[in-house]
Design a protein around this motif. Structure first.
Motif, PDB file in Angstrom:
ATOM      1  N   GLY A 189       0.907  -1.258  -0.046  1.00 48.94           N
ATOM      2  CA  GLY A 189      -0.056  -0.153  -0.038  1.00 48.94           C
ATOM      3  C   GLY A 189       0.855   1.240  -0.104  1.00 48.94           C
ATOM      4  O   GLY A 189       1.930   1.149  -0.066  1.00 48.94           O
ATOM      5  N   LEU A 213      -0.070   4.159   2.236  1.00 50.27           N
ATOM      6  CA  LEU A 213       0.046   4.785   3.746  1.00 50.27           C
ATOM      7  C   LEU A 213       1.081   4.122   4.529  1.00 50.27           C
ATOM      8  O   LEU A 213       1.697   4.709   5.372  1.00 50.27           O
ATOM      9  N   SER A 258      -9.287   0.066   4.428  1.00 53.67           N
ATOM     10  CA  SER A 258      -8.173   0.989   4.304  1.00 53.67           C
ATOM     11  C   SER A 258      -7.328   0.489   2.985  1.00 53.67           C
ATOM     12  O   SER A 258      -6.633   1.578   2.246  1.00 53.67           O
ATOM     13  N   SER A 259      -6.962  -0.599   2.837  1.00 55.83           N
ATOM     14  CA  SER A 259      -5.931  -1.023   1.636  1.00 55.83           C
ATOM     15  C   SER A 259      -6.754  -0.738   0.229  1.00 55.83           C
ATOM     16  O   SER A 259      -5.976  -0.166  -0.452  1.00 55.83           O
ATOM     17  N   GLN A 280      -7.179   3.217  -0.018  1.00 65.27           N
ATOM     18  CA  GLN A 280      -5.689   4.125  -0.400  1.00 65.27           C
ATOM     19  C   GLN A 280      -5.415   4.048  -1.858  1.00 65.27           C
ATOM     20  O   GLN A 280      -4.987   4.783  -2.571  1.00 65.27           O
ATOM     21  N   ARG A 281      -5.758   2.803  -2.549  1.00 60.64           N
ATOM     22  CA  ARG A 281      -5.572   2.503  -3.767  1.00 60.64           C
ATOM     23  C   ARG A 281      -6.568   3.368  -4.829  1.00 60.64           C
ATOM     24  O   ARG A 281      -6.169   3.806  -5.939  1.00 60.64           O
ATOM     25  N   VAL A 290      -7.677   6.444  -3.729  1.00 56.60           N
ATOM     26  CA  VAL A 290      -7.485   7.687  -3.823  1.00 56.60           C
ATOM     27  C   VAL A 290      -6.318   8.049  -4.826  1.00 56.60           C
ATOM     28  O   VAL A 290      -6.356   8.987  -5.068  1.00 56.60           O
TER      29      VAL A 290
END
Length: 641
Positions: free
Chosen positions: A175, A177, A322-323, A326-327, A329
């Motif tokens: 990822g 972050l 979350s994983s 973030q991709r 975004v």
């Protein structure tokens, strides 16, 4: 004066009208660069194939020494060996008499490589040659895909090392972050490979399936836009190949194509939708044998088999949010550029391709949070998304570049060139360092190699070799034609009780004490390659301590389920430790005593197991099981220390 990227149609026209001499020179440069990038990926394999270690003898797999890569290859290689030996279709890769069971699903590529081994002189060479050919094809198709959008050979070639660098960083960090943590960033900055080759050099995926994926991405839009038979056939063949090879690619590809098809229908592009459906039908027809195998396996799979594969009750894993986010975004600017371009250009060829790229970008992220549908769904955000998102990043990046202010053009071009140079240096340094790190791990002692070669030359599928070592079982299954007493997790229809029973019987026969047996076989074992510290010998011993993972694989994610049965298995082992000939009732013909078999303490008393020496050299011995009254028969008292 500002420069702009050419459209795909302009690029093709320019290529057709270029002077013959210039075209040849430029093509030679492109071919040389493509081969160079492929060599970066496949080079370590050739090093391991063509060199000898300072000590011992080279083997082409290491169940413990190369992190995740080595673990996967050690589990795939027995299938290649069985195919090389002519056991087709491959079913169980360990047990004698079980190879008439249901054929394995998703093993088509391994079987093809095994057959290919007869042309290359052996399955090891076949793996290296196949990986190289696939790497060349993947880099060539990635270049063509980039060239379609950039119209520049230099920029298209630059996209390859930029992609290789980005994919490796993403794979290391899992990822974006996590990069804020120095513990995650440090090995990336210092180019510490942590005993693993570049992720795109990994066998089976993604190196073996990259060409098929990029082939679909390159050929399918042309088939849908133009209806050409060659493009249609190419797209269908590549799609069918993915079905035979790797579920983590064909599942999101199917979802992406379905979404793309709906989009075409909504836009009333009925001719394009009809061509897409026709291509899909051809691909399904070509892959029909694999669908039959998968259906039979799925319908017959017991609860034990499903748990070992990581398949459970379907559910949404909200922890994956979350994983996934973030991709998403990171991809927003590129997806927005593709979306806006598609809306502006309607049924334009470039817009049609852009819609496909958006669907490919999103499909793995849609599947990633769904647990229980396929084994190990986190593969969708690691091995898969970083590949499926490449077309969207390239095409969206070019569209953003074209829309940027003129003053940004030159700095952006220099930035791309700089990252490309960095990517070449980074990947080269990574591959050299990891080759040095794992060099001795892809080796055994000369004594052990001699014993393995003797087994390969003298034993057949009907001869079962017994050892309580996971590593020894994997080596014997991959490098010889013999059967193995232990039946490992991944390609067997045996239930848990039989798999564990075999382990307990082999351990009892070799005199492994109860504490050691159940320390190795602990319910909370987890994944064996999280700690890569220590010497080769320490890593090998540590891998042996994760026997639960190799026997039951992803069932270790359910330690409570295993713990419930642990007391019963302990009682069974106590009985086996006092029983005569604990190896019965399963077939057993030979006992293997190598360096790993001497890792565990234990003394074997006369237990009704009699042997004579079939082969002995140094610290490695192969003992033949014989009746007690045979000439030269001696009671087996263990391998010693």
């Amino acid at each position: 004066m500002r420069t702009t990227a050419e459209t795909p149609e302009q690029s093709e026209t320019k290529a057709r009208t270029s002077p013959p001499g210039g075209f040849t020179a430029r093509t030679a440069m492109v071919v040389a660069c493509v081969i160079f990038f492929a060599a970066l990926l496949a080079g370590p394999r050739w090093w391991l194939l063509l060199t000898s270690p300072d000590e011992g003898s080279r083997v082409m797999l290491s169940p413990w020494g190369g992190s995740n890569l080595a673990s996967d290859e050690a589990l795939y290689m027995p299938t290649i060996r069985r195919a090389y030996d002519g056991d087709l279709p491959v079913s169980d890769t360990y047990r004698a008499g079980a190879r008439d069971d249901l054929a394995q699903g998703g093993s088509g590529v391994q079987e093809a490589i095994g057959i290919f081994g007869h042309l290359t002189g052996g399955p090891d060479v076949a793996v290296v040659v196949a990986a190289t050919l696939f790497a060349v094809a993947a880099m060539a198709l990635l270049y063509l895909l980039a060239f379609e959008w950039t119209g520049s050979r230099f920029v298209a070639l630059s996209m390859i090392p930029v992609t290789l660098l980005a994919v490796q960083i993403l794979n290391d960090a899992d990822g974006f972050l996590p990069l804020r943590h120095w513990a995650v960033l440090h090995p990336i900055v210092t180019i510490d490979p942590r005993r693993e080759f570049h992720v795109w050099g990994r066998f089976l995926a993604p190196v073996m399936v990259l060409p098929a994926f990029f082939g679909v991405v390159y050929a399918l839009p042309k088939a849908v836009e133009r209806g050409g038979r060659r493009w249609m056939a190419t797209a269908a063949l590549c799609t069918a190949f993915l079905v035979y090879a790797y579920i983590f690619y064909w599942a999101p590809l199917a979802l992406a194509l379905a979404g793309w098809g709906v989009w075409l229908l909504v836009r009333r592009e009925f001719d394009a939708a009809r061509r897409l459906a026709f291509m899909g039908a051809i691909a399904v027809l070509l892959s029909a044998p694999e669908w039959i195998v998968l259906a039979r396996v799925a319908l017959s799979a017991s609860a034990d088999v499903k748990l070992r594969a990581g398949v459970d009750d379907p559910r949404i894993a909200f922890g994956a949010a979350s994983s996934v986010l973030q991709r998403l975004v990171v991809g927003v600017p590129f997806l927005y550029a593709l979306w806006r371009d598609a809306e502006r250009n309607g049924a334009d060829a470039r817009a049609t391709r852009g819609r496909l790229y958006v669907a490919l970008f999103l499909a793995p992220l849609i599947l990633a949070p769904i647990e229980g549908f396929v084994p190990q769904p986190w593969h969708f955000t690691t091995r898969v998304w970083a590949v499926f998102a490449v077309p969207a990043f390239i095409a969206g990046g070019i569209l953003l570049f074209r829309a940027a202010p003129t003053a940004w053009v030159r700095p952006a071009g220099l930035a791309v060139a700089g990252v490309a140079v960095l990517g070449v240096g980074y990947v080269a340094a990574l591959q050299v360092r990891v080759t040095r790190q794992v060099d001795s791990a892809y080796a055994v002692s000369r004594d052990e190699r001699s014993a393995i070669d003797w087994i390969d030359a003298n034993l057949s599928e009907g001869d079962t070799v017994v050892t309580p070592s996971m590593t020894s079982n994997l080596l014997l299954a991959s490098l010889t034609s013999s059967s193995e007493y232990l039946d490992l997790c991944c390609y067997t229809t045996a239930n848990d009780d039989e798999i564990v029973d075999r382990y307990l019987r082999a351990s009892a026969a070799f005199g492994v004490d109860e504490q050691t047996v159940f320390t190795r076989f602990r319910a909370d074992a987890g994944f064996p390659f999280l700690d890569l510290s220590g010497t080769d010998r320490e890593l090998e011993a540590r891998a042996e301590s994760y026997v639960t993972y190799y026997l039951l694989n992803w069932e270790v994610n359910h330690p409570a389920t295993l713990e419930q049965r642990m007391n019963r298995w302990r009682s069974e082992f106590e009985a086996l430790s006092a029983a005569s000939n604990p190896l019965a009732p399963y077939p057993a013909a030979y006992l293997y005593c190598g360096p790993r078999e001497k890792l565990w303490p234990g003394i074997v008393t006369d237990r009704g197991i009699y042997t004579d020496v079939a082969f002995a050299e140094g610290e490695s011995t192969v003992l033949r099981l014989v009746p007690s009254g045979s000439p030269g028969a001696k009671p087996f008292t263990g391998c010693g220390r």
